[in-house]
Design an enzyme around this catalytic site. Structure first.
Site, PDB file in Angstrom:
ATOM      1  N   ASP A 193      -1.152 -31.524  -4.274  1.00 14.18           N
ATOM      2  CA  ASP A 193      -0.657 -30.964  -2.999  1.00 14.18           C
ATOM      3  C   ASP A 193      -0.849 -29.364  -3.042  1.00 14.18           C
ATOM      4  O   ASP A 193       0.299 -28.765  -2.401  1.00 14.18           O
ATOM      5  CB  ASP A 193       0.865 -31.333  -3.237  1.00 14.18           C
ATOM      6  CG  ASP A 193       1.021 -32.703  -3.185  1.00 14.18           C
ATOM      7  OD1 ASP A 193       0.180 -33.503  -2.550  1.00 14.18           O
ATOM      8  OD2 ASP A 193       2.221 -33.290  -3.572  1.00 14.18           O
ATOM      9  N   GLU A 194      -1.768 -28.906  -3.594  1.00 11.41           N
ATOM     10  CA  GLU A 194      -1.921 -27.306  -3.564  1.00 11.41           C
ATOM     11  C   GLU A 194      -3.134 -26.988  -3.090  1.00 11.41           C
ATOM     12  O   GLU A 194      -3.813 -25.900  -3.202  1.00 11.41           O
ATOM     13  CB  GLU A 194      -1.911 -26.905  -4.883  1.00 11.41           C
ATOM     14  CG  GLU A 194      -0.576 -26.902  -5.494  1.00 11.41           C
ATOM     15  CD  GLU A 194      -0.358 -26.353  -6.854  1.00 11.41           C
ATOM     16  OE1 GLU A 194      -1.318 -25.579  -7.312  1.00 11.41           O
ATOM     17  OE2 GLU A 194       0.695 -26.429  -7.519  1.00 11.41           O
TER      18      GLU A 194
END
Length: 279
Positions: free
Chosen positions: A223-224
């Protein structure tokens, strides 16, 4: 006359716009729209140019641009035609439904070639749109075998992007490496807050007053990846975690829809872990 896009990113230097437009004119290409941006910190130049005209020799055009731009310039010349995508899902229907309806009415800007699910929950729904649905269970097999099975399906199609429409499995670095900046995920949180699988529960426990959703490219860091689009809405103390999730689904659809529009129209450049988005 045909429309085409020219996408360029390179080291910044004086006279880039002049050089580019001169070469396009020599190839009898008319500029319909041109957007440019300079990342001053990184000293990088980005431009998206929409042209009309009959391009006689694409290779020659790219060679001439390359010879007049800084070394290692990335140049892409592409027709303004719809892309091909595959959609990966688990059980939640709202993002898939939005994509398939827009695909059906030809407003998506892409053609959905197939839907792959690690549960069969959405099989009947996808088939209502005459789309092939492939069930690939993740149970009782290794991650490598699971992803190999998915990849064997994807390779059957000439795909531009893969959309994770609430696909609740973490993909491995090996899988991601096959599709660099081609996998788009919708995360049910306003990143970088509340990463992982239960952001609404985390948000409720933290007592937040704003919830949101984030569409981003998938990288090996959970999620980055580079963020494409985000939105938020306000909540208050009366919302429990379930009510936050219900409200969040509407944002998730809207954010994924916006991100797909931007990506499918070639409006998004990746620069490190950031994006430049020409609205």
């Amino acid at each position: 006359m045909n429309n085409l896009l020219i996408l360029i990113q390179c080291k910044d230097s004086v006279g880039l716009v002049s050089s580019i437009t001169r070469i396009l004119a020599q190839h009898q290409l008319n500029i319909i729209a041109m957007r440019e941006f300079v990342d001053e910190e990184a000293q990088k130049f980005f431009t998206r140019i929409e042209c009309s005209g009959e391009l006689a020799n694409e290779t020659l055009l790219k060679d001439e641009l390359a010879s007049n731009l800084p070394f290692d310039a990335l140049i892409k010349v592409t027709p303004t035609t719809p892309k091909n995508i595959a959609v990966l899902v688990t059980k939640e229907f709202h993002c898939l439904a939005d994509i398939l309806v827009r695909d059906y009415f030809e407003t998506l800007g892409a053609k959905v070639k197939c839907v792959i699910g690690n549960h069969e929950t959405l099989k009947t729904f996808a088939e209502k749109f005459d789309l092939p649905f492939y069930f690939v269970s993740h149970e009782n097999k290794s991650k490598a075998d699971f992803e190999t099975e998915i990849a064997s399906i994807l390779v059957q199609y000439k795909l531009d992007y893969i959309v994770l429409a609430k696909f609740m499995r973490i993909l491995s670095p090996d899988f991601n490496a096959r599709y660099p900046y081609q996998i788009i995920n919708i995360h049910h949180s306003f990143l970088p807050a509340f990463i992982g699988a239960s952001p609404y529960k985390q948000a409720f426990e933290r007592g937040v007053k704003i919830i949101g959703a984030t569409a981003h490219f998938v990288t090996n860091n959970l999620d980055e990846g580079p963020i494409i689009s985000q939105q938020t809405i306000h909540v208050n103390h009366t919302f429990n975690a379930k009510q936050m999730a219900v409200a969040g689904r509407e944002i998730e659809k809207a954010v994924l829809s916006k991100a797909l529009e931007q990506v499918l129209e070639d409006r998004v450049f990746v620069s490190g872990n950031k994006t430049i988005v020409f609205e």
